[in-house]
Design a protein around this motif. Structure first.
Motif, PDB file in Angstrom:
ATOM      1  N   ILE A 188      -9.967   1.019  34.416  1.00  0.00           N
ATOM      2  CA  ILE A 188      -8.590   1.511  34.375  1.00  0.00           C
ATOM      3  C   ILE A 188      -7.772   0.929  35.526  1.00  0.00           C
ATOM      4  N   HIS A 189      -8.439   0.626  36.634  1.00  0.00           N
ATOM      5  CA  HIS A 189      -7.777  -0.043  37.756  1.00  0.00           C
ATOM      6  C   HIS A 189      -7.255  -1.409  37.299  1.00  0.00           C
ATOM      7  N   GLN A 190      -8.104  -2.153  36.627  1.00  0.00           N
ATOM      8  CA  GLN A 190      -7.712  -3.474  36.130  1.00  0.00           C
ATOM      9  C   GLN A 190      -6.551  -3.366  35.141  1.00  0.00           C
ATOM     10  N   LEU A 191      -6.628  -2.429  34.220  1.00  0.00           N
ATOM     11  CA  LEU A 191      -5.546  -2.241  33.245  1.00  0.00           C
ATOM     12  C   LEU A 191      -4.251  -1.825  33.928  1.00  0.00           C
ATOM     13  N   ASN A 192      -4.351  -0.917  34.897  1.00  0.00           N
ATOM     14  CA  ASN A 192      -3.170  -0.450  35.628  1.00  0.00           C
ATOM     15  C   ASN A 192      -2.511  -1.610  36.380  1.00  0.00           C
ATOM     16  N   ARG A 193      -3.336  -2.457  36.967  1.00  0.00           N
ATOM     17  CA  ARG A 193      -2.815  -3.624  37.699  1.00  0.00           C
ATOM     18  C   ARG A 193      -2.179  -4.623  36.737  1.00  0.00           C
ATOM     19  N   ASP A 194      -2.898  -4.930  35.652  1.00  0.00           N
ATOM     20  CA  ASP A 194      -2.426  -5.959  34.723  1.00  0.00           C
ATOM     21  C   ASP A 194      -1.184  -5.547  33.938  1.00  0.00           C
ATOM     22  N   TYR A 195      -1.112  -4.285  33.521  1.00  0.00           N
ATOM     23  CA  TYR A 195      -0.023  -3.862  32.643  1.00  0.00           C
ATOM     24  C   TYR A 195       1.101  -3.114  33.333  1.00  0.00           C
ATOM     25  N   ARG A 196       0.806  -2.523  34.496  1.00  0.00           N
ATOM     26  CA  ARG A 196       1.851  -1.752  35.181  1.00  0.00           C
ATOM     27  C   ARG A 196       2.171  -2.297  36.558  1.00  0.00           C
ATOM     28  N   GLY A 197       1.380  -3.248  37.027  1.00  0.00           N
ATOM     29  CA  GLY A 197       1.612  -3.822  38.341  1.00  0.00           C
ATOM     30  C   GLY A 197       1.248  -2.883  39.481  1.00  0.00           C
ATOM     31  N   ILE A 198       0.407  -1.884  39.198  1.00  0.00           N
ATOM     32  CA  ILE A 198      -0.021  -0.914  40.214  1.00  0.00           C
ATOM     33  C   ILE A 198      -1.498  -1.156  40.485  1.00  0.00           C
ATOM     34  N   ASP A 199      -1.813  -1.567  41.702  1.00  0.00           N
ATOM     35  CA  ASP A 199      -3.158  -2.029  42.048  1.00  0.00           C
ATOM     36  C   ASP A 199      -4.049  -0.895  42.563  1.00  0.00           C
ATOM     37  N   ARG A 200      -4.318   0.058  41.666  1.00  0.00           N
ATOM     38  CA  ARG A 200      -5.239   1.158  41.965  1.00  0.00           C
ATOM     39  C   ARG A 200      -5.630   1.832  40.651  1.00  0.00           C
ATOM     40  N   PRO A 201      -6.732   2.556  40.672  1.00  0.00           N
ATOM     41  CA  PRO A 201      -7.085   3.302  39.459  1.00  0.00           C
ATOM     42  C   PRO A 201      -6.097   4.439  39.225  1.00  0.00           C
ATOM     43  N   THR A 202      -6.052   4.910  38.009  1.00  0.00           N
ATOM     44  CA  THR A 202      -5.226   6.053  37.649  1.00  0.00           C
ATOM     45  C   THR A 202      -6.043   6.936  36.718  1.00  0.00           C
ATOM     46  N   ASP A 203      -5.500   8.051  36.314  1.00  0.00           N
ATOM     47  CA  ASP A 203      -6.252   8.961  35.452  1.00  0.00           C
ATOM     48  C   ASP A 203      -6.097   8.647  33.968  1.00  0.00           C
ATOM     49  N   VAL A 204      -4.882   8.312  33.544  1.00  0.00           N
ATOM     50  CA  VAL A 204      -4.625   8.060  32.131  1.00  0.00           C
ATOM     51  C   VAL A 204      -3.542   6.994  31.975  1.00  0.00           C
ATOM     52  N   LEU A 205      -3.721   6.159  30.978  1.00  0.00           N
ATOM     53  CA  LEU A 205      -2.712   5.178  30.594  1.00  0.00           C
ATOM     54  C   LEU A 205      -2.410   5.364  29.113  1.00  0.00           C
ATOM     55  N   SER A 206      -1.166   5.153  28.747  1.00  0.00           N
ATOM     56  CA  SER A 206      -0.748   5.234  27.346  1.00  0.00           C
ATOM     57  C   SER A 206       0.003   3.965  26.994  1.00  0.00           C
ATOM     58  N   PHE A 207      -0.319   3.434  25.832  1.00  0.00           N
ATOM     59  CA  PHE A 207       0.356   2.247  25.325  1.00  0.00           C
ATOM     60  C   PHE A 207       0.869   2.569  23.930  1.00  0.00           C
ATOM     61  N   ALA A 208       2.159   2.846  23.831  1.00  0.00           N
ATOM     62  CA  ALA A 208       2.775   3.232  22.564  1.00  0.00           C
ATOM     63  C   ALA A 208       2.974   2.018  21.670  1.00  0.00           C
ATOM     64  N   MET A 209       2.647   2.157  20.410  1.00  0.00           N
ATOM     65  CA  MET A 209       2.865   1.088  19.436  1.00  0.00           C
ATOM     66  C   MET A 209       4.238   1.176  18.804  1.00  0.00           C
ATOM     67  N   GLN A 210       4.820   2.338  18.754  1.00  0.00           N
ATOM     68  CA  GLN A 210       6.068   2.513  18.023  1.00  0.00           C
ATOM     69  C   GLN A 210       7.300   2.149  18.838  1.00  0.00           C
TER      70      GLN A 210
END
Length: 165
Positions: free
Chosen positions: A52-74
């Motif tokens: 989740i750290h990697q995803l947070n960094r790659d998609y949100r530009g935040i270089d740390r782990p987080t608890d939950v990420l959401s990626f809306a398709m609509q």
């Protein structure tokens, strides 16, 4: 189509009990009903802090782990996907038009937060799932009023499901 939960476990730190999935399916139905949503699919992935750290960094530009990420398709997904699926009109079916989006939960962070907040891990996972779902359908917490509205909705659903603090 009805509401569907598609889930997978991509971490090795903790088993995901079937009872959690049953509760998450219940939470999905309750949250969707509260918002007037009758159809759609939500993809849920359980992961660890490293992923989740990697995803947070790659998609949100935040270089740390987080608890939950959401990626809306609509939000913007259908227009962008028209290129891939050559959807020419609204009458043609789009293979993912019913997909609401992806929720990714770090079970490591959820476990730490449940201890910090003094409630069960099941309640924390439920909270993060409902939080993620509300993001998928357009809620956010960018200001105090929006955060208060989102928090009230989350708590009402969790209370209804018997996941109180």
């Amino acid at each position: 189509m009805s509401l569907q939960l598609d889930w997978r476990n991509e971490q090795q730190k903790m088993d995901i009990p079937e009872a959690w999935i049953t509760k998450l399916e219940q939470l999905l139905q309750m949250a969707a009903e509260a918002e007037g949503i009758t159809e759609g699919e939500v993809s849920l992935t359980f992961t660890d802090d490293e992923e989740i750290h990697q995803l947070n960094r790659d998609y949100r530009g935040i270089d740390r782990p987080t608890d939950v990420l959401s990626f809306a398709m609509q939000e913007d997904g259908v227009d962008e996907l028209d290129i891939f699926f050559e959807v020419e009109s609204e009458d043609e079916s789009d293979p993912i038009s019913g997909m609401l989006g992806d929720i990714i939960i770090s079970v490591e962070t959820a476990a730490a937060q449940s201890k910090e907040y003094g409630h069960s891990l099941e309640r924390e996972i439920g909270f993060l799932f409902v939080h993620g779902f509300l993001h998928l359908i357009g809620y956010d917490h960018q200001d105090d009023a929006a955060e208060a509205e989102m928090t009230a909705k989350q708590e009402a659903i969790l209370q209804q499901a018997g996941l109180s603090r």
